[in-house]
Design an enzyme around this catalytic site. Structure first.
Site, PDB file in Angstrom:
ATOM      1  N   TYR A 195      46.047  55.887  38.715  1.00  0.00           N
ATOM      2  CA  TYR A 195      44.645  56.808  38.303  1.00  0.00           C
ATOM      3  C   TYR A 195      44.915  56.833  36.526  1.00  0.00           C
ATOM      4  O   TYR A 195      43.555  57.160  36.063  1.00  0.00           O
ATOM      5  CB  TYR A 195      44.462  58.531  38.483  1.00  0.00           C
ATOM      6  CG  TYR A 195      43.832  58.165  40.001  1.00  0.00           C
ATOM      7  CD1 TYR A 195      44.110  56.637  41.307  1.00  0.00           C
ATOM      8  CD2 TYR A 195      43.624  59.015  40.895  1.00  0.00           C
ATOM      9  CE1 TYR A 195      43.901  57.614  42.232  1.00  0.00           C
ATOM     10  CE2 TYR A 195      43.407  59.441  42.459  1.00  0.00           C
ATOM     11  CZ  TYR A 195      43.608  58.471  43.142  1.00  0.00           C
ATOM     12  OH  TYR A 195      43.229  58.399  44.295  1.00  0.00           O
ATOM     13  N   LYS A 248      58.021  56.930  46.821  1.00  0.00           N
ATOM     14  CA  LYS A 248      58.542  56.161  47.645  1.00  0.00           C
ATOM     15  C   LYS A 248      59.192  54.892  46.338  1.00  0.00           C
ATOM     16  O   LYS A 248      58.813  54.292  46.308  1.00  0.00           O
ATOM     17  CB  LYS A 248      57.007  55.041  47.709  1.00  0.00           C
ATOM     18  CG  LYS A 248      56.678  53.873  48.836  1.00  0.00           C
ATOM     19  CD  LYS A 248      57.330  54.626  50.516  1.00  0.00           C
ATOM     20  CE  LYS A 248      57.795  53.424  50.722  1.00  0.00           C
ATOM     21  NZ  LYS A 248      57.729  53.534  52.630  1.00  0.00           N
ATOM     22  N   ASP A 281      55.890  58.412  53.113  1.00  0.00           N
ATOM     23  CA  ASP A 281      54.770  58.084  54.958  1.00  0.00           C
ATOM     24  C   ASP A 281      55.713  58.364  55.940  1.00  0.00           C
ATOM     25  O   ASP A 281      54.376  59.410  56.789  1.00  0.00           O
ATOM     26  CB  ASP A 281      55.488  56.449  55.157  1.00  0.00           C
ATOM     27  CG  ASP A 281      56.690  56.409  54.580  1.00  0.00           C
ATOM     28  OD1 ASP A 281      57.729  56.646  54.461  1.00  0.00           O
ATOM     29  OD2 ASP A 281      57.338  55.118  54.837  1.00  0.00           O
ATOM     30  N   ASP A 329      46.239  62.115  45.856  1.00  0.00           N
ATOM     31  CA  ASP A 329      45.144  62.800  46.982  1.00  0.00           C
ATOM     32  C   ASP A 329      44.531  62.699  47.715  1.00  0.00           C
ATOM     33  O   ASP A 329      43.916  63.454  48.548  1.00  0.00           O
ATOM     34  CB  ASP A 329      44.418  61.502  45.732  1.00  0.00           C
ATOM     35  CG  ASP A 329      42.480  61.506  45.694  1.00  0.00           C
ATOM     36  OD1 ASP A 329      42.073  62.390  46.205  1.00  0.00           O
ATOM     37  OD2 ASP A 329      42.416  60.261  45.129  1.00  0.00           O
TER      38      ASP A 329
END
Ligand code: NAI
Length: 355
Positions: free
Chosen positions: A120, A187, A220, A244
């Site tokens: 972002y 991740k 995940d 988000d």
């Protein structure tokens, strides 16, 4: 305090928040500032300088949602405010509320999201542009990799400096609010040099807070845990994009966007706003749930040291939800925005009267 009513359902729910806050007796003088689509049509910018100046002056703001029209060239007002005021931490609590259906009996999670970096950050290259052609050439020579000619590219910077401050903020928040565990989502096995920085920096900084448990979890797997065993989670600390998404997931566990409050905080300024957007599908119909912005207002009152008024609002919201007599359509009721806000304000006045 600055009040930005915003677009769509923003003016309706902002008015509701003012009504409820007024009922607590908290003495707030509102400096109302318009931003968003109507201002853009009139003045050519959705975020005039005077709005930022007002927040700098008042240091604290309550804001309704602001629409970001897709493909008009306007920068998102929300992203611009976060960057201009360096509001580097978004705080989004998800608390199971009485009377609302939920798959889980106990959900009490706070998501703290890094608010300025990651995908972002706004570093983007348009498909087919001359700039992207140059970047593709550089990447080919630096990394030996071909970016497909028909791809667009968004860059994901995550810095030690940017991570350090949000980690410090999150652990301080955990201490101040009696939260025993911070879970970092990442991740880093795939994005070693961006998520890797986030994870390593968080782990290093966590050592300074031995009284707060620290764990890390791949994003995940964390999504699975949020959905299947939310009671195992306390405070989630996440890079911008995951934050988000996961904060909306958490909102979905506790009654939806209509009841999810939030805050964007930096060291100097604080901007409180609901998680939801401008909901154009129900704007102007008096059907918007005011609870998300009302609870954002309670967070603002806490921030201002008006803890009693904040507690009164939370108790009043819980009573109205428990009694199920004045719920908006998203919660299965028939009450209007104003009707539900009035019920919350009346409860607040009742709680204060009996205290
Ligand atoms: P949205 O949150 O506005 O709406 C998603 C769904 O939730 C809609 O069905 C809507 O009716 C419902 N909903 C949202 N708030 C509600 C409330 N208080 N009561 C009852 N139902 C509610 O998300 P969407 O449609 O993706 O975005 C619309 C616009 O809002 C876009 O321009 C987007 O950029 C902007 N937006 C602004 C945000 C902000 O100002 N912080 C945050 C998210 C989106």
């Amino acid at each position: 305090m600055t009040l930005i009513p915003g677009d769509g359902i923003g003016p309706e729910v902002s008015e509701a928040a003012r009504m409820v806050i007024a009922a607590t007796g908290a003495q707030i003088e509102w400096d109302i500032q318009e931003a968003g689509a109507a201002v853009a049509a009139r003045e050519g910018t959705p975020l005039p300088d005077r709005v930022i100046e007002s927040i700098r002056r008042n240091r604290t703001a309550l804001k309704g949602p602001i629409a970001t029209p897709v493909g008009t060239g306007f920068r998102s007002v929300n992203v611009a405010l976060r960057q201009e005021l360096d509001l580097f931490a978004a705080v989004r609590p998800a608390l199971k509320l009485p009377g609302l259906p939920s798959r889980h009996p106990r959900v009490d999670i706070v998501v703290i999201r890094e608010n300025t970096e990651d995908l972002y950050a706004g570093i983007e290259f348009e498909r087919g542009s001359a700039e992207l052609q140059r970047l593709r050439d550089e990447l080919r020579s630096l990394a030996g990799l071909d970016v497909p000619a028909d791809a667009g590219v968004t860059v994901k910077p995550i810095s030690i400096t940017g991570t350090r401050r949000v980690v410090a903020f999150a652990f301080d928040f955990a201490r101040r609010h009696g939260r025993g565990k911070v879970t970092v989502g990442h991740k880093a096995n795939i994005m070693r040099f961006s998520d890797g920085v986030f994870l390593r920096t968080a782990a290093e900084e966590a050592a300074a807070y031995p009284d707060v448990e620290f764990e890390s979890c791949q994003i995940d797997e964390l999504a699975l845990r949020v959905a299947s065993e939310p009671e195992s989670l306390d405070l989630l600390l996440l890079p911008n994009l995951y934050g988000d998404i996961v904060s909306d997931l958490c909102a979905g566990l506790v009654g939806g966007l209509g009841v999810a409050p939030g805050a964007n905080l930096g060291w100097e300024y604080a901007l409180f706003e609901p998680v939801h957007g401008s909901a154009p599908d129900i704007a102007g119909k008096g059907a918007a749930n005011p609870v998300a912005i009302v609870l954002s207002g309670a967070m603002m009152l806490d921030h201002l040291g008006e803890g009693r008024a904040a507690r009164v609002i939370r108790d009043a919201v819980q009573s109205v939800l428990r009694e199920s007599s004045a719920l908006t359509p998203d919660l299965g009721g028939t009450a209007s925005t104003e009707g539900m806000a009035r019920a919350i304000a009346d409860k607040a006045a009742e709680v204060l009267g009996s205290a």
